[in-house]
Scaffold this motif. Sequence first.
Motif, mmCIF file in Angstrom:
data_model
loop_
_atom_site.group_PDB
_atom_site.id
_atom_site.type_symbol
_atom_site.label_atom_id
_atom_site.label_comp_id
_atom_site.label_asym_id
_atom_site.label_seq_id
_atom_site.Cartn_x
_atom_site.Cartn_y
_atom_site.Cartn_z
ATOM 1 N N MET A 1 36.487 42.056 21.941
ATOM 2 C CA MET A 1 35.557 42.693 22.873
ATOM 3 C C MET A 1 36.237 42.884 24.225
ATOM 4 N N VAL A 2 36.156 44.073 24.783
ATOM 5 C CA VAL A 2 36.804 44.393 26.043
ATOM 6 C C VAL A 2 36.005 43.793 27.207
ATOM 7 N N SER A 3 36.693 43.078 28.087
ATOM 8 C CA SER A 3 36.035 42.520 29.263
ATOM 9 C C SER A 3 35.702 43.633 30.243
ATOM 10 N N ILE A 4 34.550 43.515 30.869
ATOM 11 C CA ILE A 4 34.113 44.511 31.837
ATOM 12 C C ILE A 4 34.227 43.906 33.230
ATOM 13 N N PRO A 5 35.105 44.427 34.066
ATOM 14 C CA PRO A 5 35.265 43.862 35.413
ATOM 15 C C PRO A 5 34.108 44.262 36.318
ATOM 16 N N VAL A 6 33.949 43.531 37.402
ATOM 17 C CA VAL A 6 32.994 43.872 38.453
ATOM 18 C C VAL A 6 33.806 44.053 39.728
ATOM 19 N N VAL A 7 33.787 45.257 40.269
ATOM 20 C CA VAL A 7 34.599 45.590 41.432
ATOM 21 C C VAL A 7 33.682 46.034 42.569
ATOM 22 N N LEU A 8 33.693 45.280 43.652
ATOM 23 C CA LEU A 8 32.937 45.631 44.847
ATOM 24 C C LEU A 8 33.919 46.125 45.912
ATOM 25 N N ASP A 9 33.443 46.373 47.097
ATOM 26 C CA ASP A 9 34.325 46.907 48.138
ATOM 27 C C ASP A 9 35.403 45.913 48.540
ATOM 28 N N ASN A 10 35.040 44.637 48.676
ATOM 29 C CA ASN A 10 35.987 43.622 49.136
ATOM 30 C C ASN A 10 36.168 42.453 48.178
ATOM 31 N N PHE A 11 35.513 42.512 47.030
ATOM 32 C CA PHE A 11 35.572 41.428 46.061
ATOM 33 C C PHE A 11 35.695 42.015 44.666
ATOM 34 N N ALA A 12 36.318 41.274 43.771
ATOM 35 C CA ALA A 12 36.443 41.740 42.392
ATOM 36 C C ALA A 12 36.566 40.538 41.465
ATOM 37 N N TRP A 13 36.020 40.686 40.251
ATOM 38 C CA TRP A 13 36.104 39.653 39.227
ATOM 39 C C TRP A 13 36.495 40.321 37.915
ATOM 40 N N PRO A 14 37.269 39.622 37.078
ATOM 41 C CA PRO A 14 37.743 40.255 35.838
ATOM 42 C C PRO A 14 36.660 40.460 34.796
ATOM 43 N N THR A 15 35.563 39.708 34.895
ATOM 44 C CA THR A 15 34.478 39.835 33.929
ATOM 45 C C THR A 15 33.129 39.725 34.637
ATOM 46 N N ARG A 16 32.088 40.178 33.968
ATOM 47 C CA ARG A 16 30.742 40.054 34.510
ATOM 48 C C ARG A 16 30.331 38.583 34.606
ATOM 49 N N SER A 17 30.753 37.779 33.629
ATOM 50 C CA SER A 17 30.389 36.364 33.668
ATOM 51 C C SER A 17 31.034 35.668 34.860
ATOM 52 N N ALA A 18 32.261 36.056 35.219
ATOM 53 C CA ALA A 18 32.925 35.468 36.385
ATOM 54 C C ALA A 18 32.214 35.863 37.672
ATOM 55 N N ALA A 19 31.779 37.115 37.751
ATOM 56 C CA ALA A 19 31.034 37.566 38.932
ATOM 57 C C ALA A 19 29.711 36.823 39.036
ATOM 58 N N GLU A 20 29.027 36.685 37.913
ATOM 59 C CA GLU A 20 27.748 35.984 37.921
ATOM 60 C C GLU A 20 27.935 34.536 38.367
ATOM 61 N N ALA A 21 29.008 33.899 37.922
ATOM 62 C CA ALA A 21 29.276 32.513 38.308
ATOM 63 C C ALA A 21 29.504 32.394 39.812
#
Length: 242
Positions: A1-21
């Motif tokens: 399963m391909v990980s979906i990153p979360v990219v904001l203007d000044n922050f980024a996480w490799p996966t949605r679960s990492a962003a949620e954490a």
Amino acid sequence: MVSIPVVLDNFAWPTRSAAEAAFRSILRNSGYAVGDVITDPVHHQMLLEVLDRHPDHLEKIGPGVEEFFVARTRDASGVFVGANAIGIWIRRTDGDEIDFSYRTAIHQPSPRSDAKEALRTEVDDRRQAFREHRFGTGETVLSDLSGVPTGDVRDAQVIYLAPTWGQLTYRFAELEGGWTRLAVAPAFAGVAAVGSRLEDRDQATRWLAFHAQYADLGLASASEAARRTQADELGWAISSDN
């Protein structure tokens, strides 16, 4: 399963679960009690940026965000959860208070946030080249926000001065007919990749030309970038002088 990153203007996480954490940590592990305003400027900026990704961001923001605070989720109209459940709320500049789900913002992005992520991917090579050039001169690299030396390339973040990233992308989307006219595709078809790109490659060419003409890049430390006051995306307009 391909990980979906979360990219904001000044922050980024490799996966949605990492962003949620990361956002759950603000709520649960940062010392805020029920009723407390979220005062850490980095936390505040993270919440502003993830709110910008929310599918109902215009309704949530209203006339503007005054502050974020912690409140019991059961206080939200029509929400039935455990008595001790807490969440992050928005106190708006008009005095109204409204609940806010960072999980919804992370897992249900809007066409606007998807398009902004694709626009970022298209110019990522330029941003990296700019940073490498600044550090490759052999001279002391100074922050374009504070003038303080920024000695560690790993801590140096490429920022947009004037116009800001939000202003730049808003005006490009406006020229193209709105956010929904910026169709998004995986960064590399058939390959697991971080980020996305514009599906219409002619549109991508127009974006690269627009970026080259109007983008004003700078460098700042990650903490400085996170503490920048969020500018009104309508606060910059293309004129004959630009």
